[in-house]
Design a protein around this motif. Structure first.
Motif, PDB file in Angstrom:
ATOM      1  N   MET A  81       0.841  -1.193   0.000  1.00 11.81           N
ATOM      2  CA  MET A  81       0.000   0.000   0.000  1.00 11.81           C
ATOM      3  C   MET A  81       0.882   1.250   0.000  1.00 11.81           C
ATOM      4  O   MET A  81       1.874   1.319   0.740  1.00 11.81           O
ATOM      5  N   ALA A  82       0.503   2.202  -0.847  1.00 12.68           N
ATOM      6  CA  ALA A  82       1.230   3.481  -0.880  1.00 12.68           C
ATOM      7  C   ALA A  82       0.225   4.606  -0.692  1.00 12.68           C
ATOM      8  O   ALA A  82      -0.982   4.398  -0.844  1.00 12.68           O
ATOM      9  N   LYS A  83       0.730   5.774  -0.366  1.00  8.84           N
ATOM     10  CA  LYS A  83      -0.173   6.940  -0.312  1.00  8.84           C
ATOM     11  C   LYS A  83      -0.530   7.310  -1.739  1.00  8.84           C
ATOM     12  O   LYS A  83       0.185   6.950  -2.682  1.00  8.84           O
ATOM     13  N   ASN A  84      -1.589   8.075  -1.885  1.00  7.84           N
ATOM     14  CA  ASN A  84      -1.986   8.479  -3.233  1.00  7.84           C
ATOM     15  C   ASN A  84      -1.127   9.639  -3.740  1.00  7.84           C
ATOM     16  O   ASN A  84      -1.613  10.737  -3.993  1.00  7.84           O
ATOM     17  N   SER A  85       0.177   9.386  -3.875  1.00 11.13           N
ATOM     18  CA  SER A  85       1.049  10.414  -4.450  1.00 11.13           C
ATOM     19  C   SER A  85       2.072   9.715  -5.340  1.00 11.13           C
ATOM     20  O   SER A  85       2.502   8.590  -5.029  1.00 11.13           O
ATOM     21  N   LEU A  86       2.440  10.365  -6.419  1.00 18.99           N
ATOM     22  CA  LEU A  86       3.345   9.714  -7.370  1.00 18.99           C
ATOM     23  C   LEU A  86       4.681   9.314  -6.741  1.00 18.99           C
ATOM     24  O   LEU A  86       5.122   8.176  -6.931  1.00 18.99           O
ATOM     25  N   PRO A  87       5.347  10.203  -5.978  1.00 17.64           N
ATOM     26  CA  PRO A  87       6.625   9.790  -5.382  1.00 17.64           C
ATOM     27  C   PRO A  87       6.459   8.573  -4.473  1.00 17.64           C
ATOM     28  O   PRO A  87       7.292   7.678  -4.450  1.00 17.64           O
ATOM     29  N   ALA A 107      -1.639   0.518 -14.845  1.00 16.04           N
ATOM     30  CA  ALA A 107      -2.206   1.391 -13.817  1.00 16.04           C
ATOM     31  C   ALA A 107      -3.689   1.621 -14.058  1.00 16.04           C
ATOM     32  O   ALA A 107      -4.152   1.677 -15.199  1.00 16.04           O
ATOM     33  N   LYS A 108      -4.421   1.713 -12.934  1.00 17.26           N
ATOM     34  CA  LYS A 108      -5.846   2.037 -13.063  1.00 17.26           C
ATOM     35  C   LYS A 108      -6.301   2.794 -11.841  1.00 17.26           C
ATOM     36  O   LYS A 108      -5.657   2.699 -10.780  1.00 17.26           O
ATOM     37  N   ARG A 109      -7.358   3.571 -12.011  1.00 19.31           N
ATOM     38  CA  ARG A 109      -7.860   4.306 -10.845  1.00 19.31           C
ATOM     39  C   ARG A 109      -9.294   3.875 -10.537  1.00 19.31           C
ATOM     40  O   ARG A 109     -10.192   4.087 -11.341  1.00 19.31           O
ATOM     41  N   SER A 110      -9.491   3.257  -9.377  1.00 23.20           N
ATOM     42  CA  SER A 110     -10.856   2.961  -8.945  1.00 23.20           C
ATOM     43  C   SER A 110     -11.431   4.225  -8.314  1.00 23.20           C
ATOM     44  O   SER A 110     -12.631   4.402  -8.219  1.00 23.20           O
ATOM     45  N   PHE A 116      -3.413  13.192 -10.416  1.00 19.53           N
ATOM     46  CA  PHE A 116      -2.832  12.453 -11.552  1.00 19.53           C
ATOM     47  C   PHE A 116      -3.806  11.369 -12.022  1.00 19.53           C
ATOM     48  O   PHE A 116      -4.646  10.907 -11.247  1.00 19.53           O
ATOM     49  N   ASN A 117      -3.714  11.023 -13.310  1.00 21.11           N
ATOM     50  CA  ASN A 117      -4.534   9.904 -13.786  1.00 21.11           C
ATOM     51  C   ASN A 117      -3.638   8.691 -14.033  1.00 21.11           C
ATOM     52  O   ASN A 117      -2.432   8.742 -13.769  1.00 21.11           O
ATOM     53  N   SER A 118      -4.215   7.623 -14.559  1.00 22.44           N
ATOM     54  CA  SER A 118      -3.414   6.399 -14.679  1.00 22.44           C
ATOM     55  C   SER A 118      -2.296   6.569 -15.709  1.00 22.44           C
ATOM     56  O   SER A 118      -1.200   6.029 -15.543  1.00 22.44           O
ATOM     57  N   TYR A 119      -2.555   7.356 -16.724  1.00 22.63           N
ATOM     58  CA  TYR A 119      -1.499   7.639 -17.705  1.00 22.63           C
ATOM     59  C   TYR A 119      -0.331   8.361 -17.031  1.00 22.63           C
ATOM     60  O   TYR A 119       0.843   8.075 -17.282  1.00 22.63           O
ATOM     61  N   GLY A 120      -0.698   9.285 -16.112  1.00 22.64           N
ATOM     62  CA  GLY A 120       0.321  10.024 -15.354  1.00 22.64           C
ATOM     63  C   GLY A 120       1.194   9.092 -14.525  1.00 22.64           C
ATOM     64  O   GLY A 120       2.396   9.340 -14.350  1.00 22.64           O
ATOM     65  N   ILE A 121       0.617   8.032 -14.008  1.00 23.89           N
ATOM     66  CA  ILE A 121       1.394   7.071 -13.204  1.00 23.89           C
ATOM     67  C   ILE A 121       2.429   6.385 -14.093  1.00 23.89           C
ATOM     68  O   ILE A 121       3.621   6.327 -13.770  1.00 23.89           O
ATOM     69  N   SER A 123       3.640   7.426 -16.965  1.00 20.90           N
ATOM     70  CA  SER A 123       4.685   8.369 -17.409  1.00 20.90           C
ATOM     71  C   SER A 123       5.704   8.627 -16.312  1.00 20.90           C
ATOM     72  O   SER A 123       6.895   8.763 -16.586  1.00 20.90           O
ATOM     73  N   GLU A 124       5.217   8.694 -15.063  1.00 20.95           N
ATOM     74  CA  GLU A 124       6.135   8.929 -13.951  1.00 20.95           C
ATOM     75  C   GLU A 124       7.138   7.779 -13.835  1.00 20.95           C
ATOM     76  O   GLU A 124       8.317   8.000 -13.605  1.00 20.95           O
ATOM     77  N   PHE A 125       6.642   6.563 -14.011  1.00 24.55           N
ATOM     78  CA  PHE A 125       7.540   5.399 -13.962  1.00 24.55           C
ATOM     79  C   PHE A 125       8.579   5.477 -15.091  1.00 24.55           C
ATOM     80  O   PHE A 125       9.757   5.196 -14.888  1.00 24.55           O
ATOM     81  N   ILE A 126       8.106   5.884 -16.273  1.00 26.05           N
ATOM     82  CA  ILE A 126       9.045   5.971 -17.402  1.00 26.05           C
ATOM     83  C   ILE A 126      10.098   7.049 -17.113  1.00 26.05           C
ATOM     84  O   ILE A 126      11.297   6.848 -17.323  1.00 26.05           O
ATOM     85  N   LYS A 127       9.615   8.172 -16.565  1.00 26.66           N
ATOM     86  CA  LYS A 127      10.516   9.273 -16.250  1.00 26.66           C
ATOM     87  C   LYS A 127      11.586   8.853 -15.233  1.00 26.66           C
ATOM     88  O   LYS A 127      12.753   9.211 -15.328  1.00 26.66           O
ATOM     89  N   LYS A 128      11.165   8.061 -14.284  1.00 22.65           N
ATOM     90  CA  LYS A 128      12.082   7.663 -13.202  1.00 22.65           C
ATOM     91  C   LYS A 128      12.765   6.324 -13.476  1.00 22.65           C
ATOM     92  O   LYS A 128      13.337   5.724 -12.571  1.00 22.65           O
ATOM     93  N   SER A 129      12.671   5.858 -14.712  1.00 21.35           N
ATOM     94  CA  SER A 129      13.069   4.466 -14.989  1.00 21.35           C
ATOM     95  C   SER A 129      14.519   4.137 -14.620  1.00 21.35           C
ATOM     96  O   SER A 129      14.831   3.014 -14.274  1.00 21.35           O
ATOM     97  N   ARG A 130      15.383   5.142 -14.692  1.00 20.23           N
ATOM     98  CA  ARG A 130      16.786   4.875 -14.339  1.00 20.23           C
ATOM     99  C   ARG A 130      16.964   4.495 -12.876  1.00 20.23           C
ATOM    100  O   ARG A 130      17.865   3.748 -12.524  1.00 20.23           O
ATOM    101  N   ASN A 131      16.107   5.053 -12.037  1.00 25.09           N
ATOM    102  CA  ASN A 131      16.288   4.827 -10.596  1.00 25.09           C
ATOM    103  C   ASN A 131      15.419   3.719 -10.020  1.00 25.09           C
ATOM    104  O   ASN A 131      15.375   3.516  -8.815  1.00 25.09           O
ATOM    105  N   LEU A 132      14.695   3.038 -10.890  1.00 24.13           N
ATOM    106  CA  LEU A 132      13.837   1.953 -10.376  1.00 24.13           C
ATOM    107  C   LEU A 132      14.680   0.711 -10.142  1.00 24.13           C
ATOM    108  O   LEU A 132      15.765   0.566 -10.691  1.00 24.13           O
TER     109      LEU A 132
END
Ligand code: ATP
Ligand code: MG
Length: 378
Positions: A81-87, A107-110, A116-121, A123-132
């Motif tokens: 479980m995470a908080k509802n924030s991208l970071p 990603a999906k939003r119930s 942010f929407n699911s597309y935003g999630i 994109s954030e992963f793609i943006k941060k892909s180096r650090n995953l």
């Protein structure tokens, strides 16, 4: 971030149940609680799924084993479980996969109340892909499922297939005629899987009910109790029946015994407020399981007789028994009453003949005496 121990539980068919949905979910919730007794779970109803929180990894692992047996669960799996924030979502994904893993982000939003929407999630992963802690690829086989709900975002990577079916108790109650053989325990599981609460009736060849209860029946019932924890078992001796029918031709004894079994089951059904009887019969498997003999056996019974294995070959039943864990116990030698009349039993006894023999052996009276000797245990 503190690690949490949560498991998401999805129920499939409950969706079909329209207005009864609420009571079905409450029942599933209660059944899960009973199945996880000892794991001290906290269960939260999350609209179209349940979230089960455990206190540590040990109880989580044990809980996951137990959830495999609960009817009404279509699939389940560990979630972070995470908080509802991208970071926070990105951070929570850390450690879920191996460095060398290639993962598809789904990603999906119930709950739609986030900025942010699911597309935003994604994109954030793609943006941060180096650090995953893993690689991203939209065609990868492994999935990171992300679902935003009102109370937080769930991240999961596993989907464990559940038993399916409906929560035990949601379809009413039945008396399962349980023998020491291979078939009836399998039939019992199929009955529970369709939402039937069950009580068992076993007619035995021991000197006492106590002896029967500590026989291998105890082990069979132990396996069955994984599917539904509260189970009442009735034990009744066969000897009054056997001495009353000693003088009739042996080839008739089997069907007569079956009629006796059904009547006894119906009596137990009255006590248990159950109006269905479940048996492990399949069509044509043995002499007593012809349409003619089944009709003659159940003559005069008001309860519906459910035979979940009717279309199964013996091979298929054996495979199921192995899968469910009852097979090894069932094949152990046992003092079975059903050695009754096994040599060339009649394959088509008419109802009238059975009724006549029933009367001439005074089986109504035998039934009453047997009921007096019947014992129950939990
Ligand atoms: P099983 O493997 O379940 O014993 P079977 O192939 O031996 O089945 P039968 O002996 O004809 O077939 O029994 C058919 C069904 O009757 C069983 O599946 C069970 O539901 C019920 N039954 C048989 N014997 C008993 C018994 N002693 N007590 C309660 N129910 C019984
Ligand atoms: Mg049998």
């Amino acid at each position: 971030m503190a690690r949490n121990y949560a498991v998401v539980v999805h129920y499939g068919e409950l969706w079909l149940k329209g207005r009864n949905r609420g009571s079905f979910i409450r029942r599933l919730n209660g059944n899960i609680n009973a199945a996880l007794k000892g794991c001290k779970p906290r269960i939260v109803d999350e609209r179209d799924r349940l979230l089960v929180y455990f206190k540590d990894s040990k109880t989580t692992e044990k809980g996951i084993q137990n959830l495999r047996f609960v009817p009404g669960i279509s699939w389940f799996g560990r979630v972070i479980m995470a908080k509802n924030s991208l970071p926070d979502i990105i951070k929570a994904s850390n450690g879920m996969f191996d460095k060398k893993d290639t993962v598809r982000i789904v990603a999906k939003r119930s709950y739609k109340g986030t900025k942010f929407n699911s597309y935003g999630i994604v994109s954030e992963f793609i943006k941060k892909s180096r650090n995953l802690g893993f690689k991203i690829d939209k065609d990868a086989d492994k999935e990171l499922l992300i679902n935003v709900t009102k109370n937080g975002t769930m991240l999961s990577s596993e989907k464990i297939v559940g038993l399916g079916g409906l929560p035990v108790g949601s379809s009413g109650k039945a008396i399962v005629l349980l023998s020491g053989g291979i078939d009836s325990p399998v039939a019992a599981v199929y009955a529970m899987k369709r939402g039937l609460d069950v009580a068992y009736l076993h007619v035995h060849a021991f000197r006492s009910n106590k002896e029967a209860a500590s026989s291998k029946m105890k082990n069979i019932l132990g396996v069955l109790s994984k599917y539904s924890q509260k189970q009442k078992v009735y034990y009744a001796p066969a000897y009054i029946f056997q001495s009353a029918t000693i003088k009739i031709p042996q080839k008739y004894e089997l069907v007569l015994f079956r009629r006796f079994l059904y009547r006894l089951a119906e009596e137990v059904g009255r006590r248990e407020h159950a109006n269905a009887i479940v048996t492990g019969e399949s069509l044509g498997q043995v002499a007593s399981q012809t349409i003619g003999n089944m009709t003659a056996s159940q003559h005069g019974i008001e309860s519906i007789v459910i035979r979940p294995l009717i279309g199964f070959d013996k091979r298929e039943i054996i495979d199921q028994a192995k899968r469910l864990g009852t097979y090894d116990i069932s094949i152990k030698s046992y003092k079975d009453v059903c050695a009754i009349g096994v040599k060339n039993p009649s394959t088509n006894m008419g109802s009238e003949l059975v009724s006549r023999l029933y009367k001439s052996c005074d089986l109504d009276n035998v039934l009453k005496r047997t009921i007096k000797l019947m014992g129950e245990s939990d």
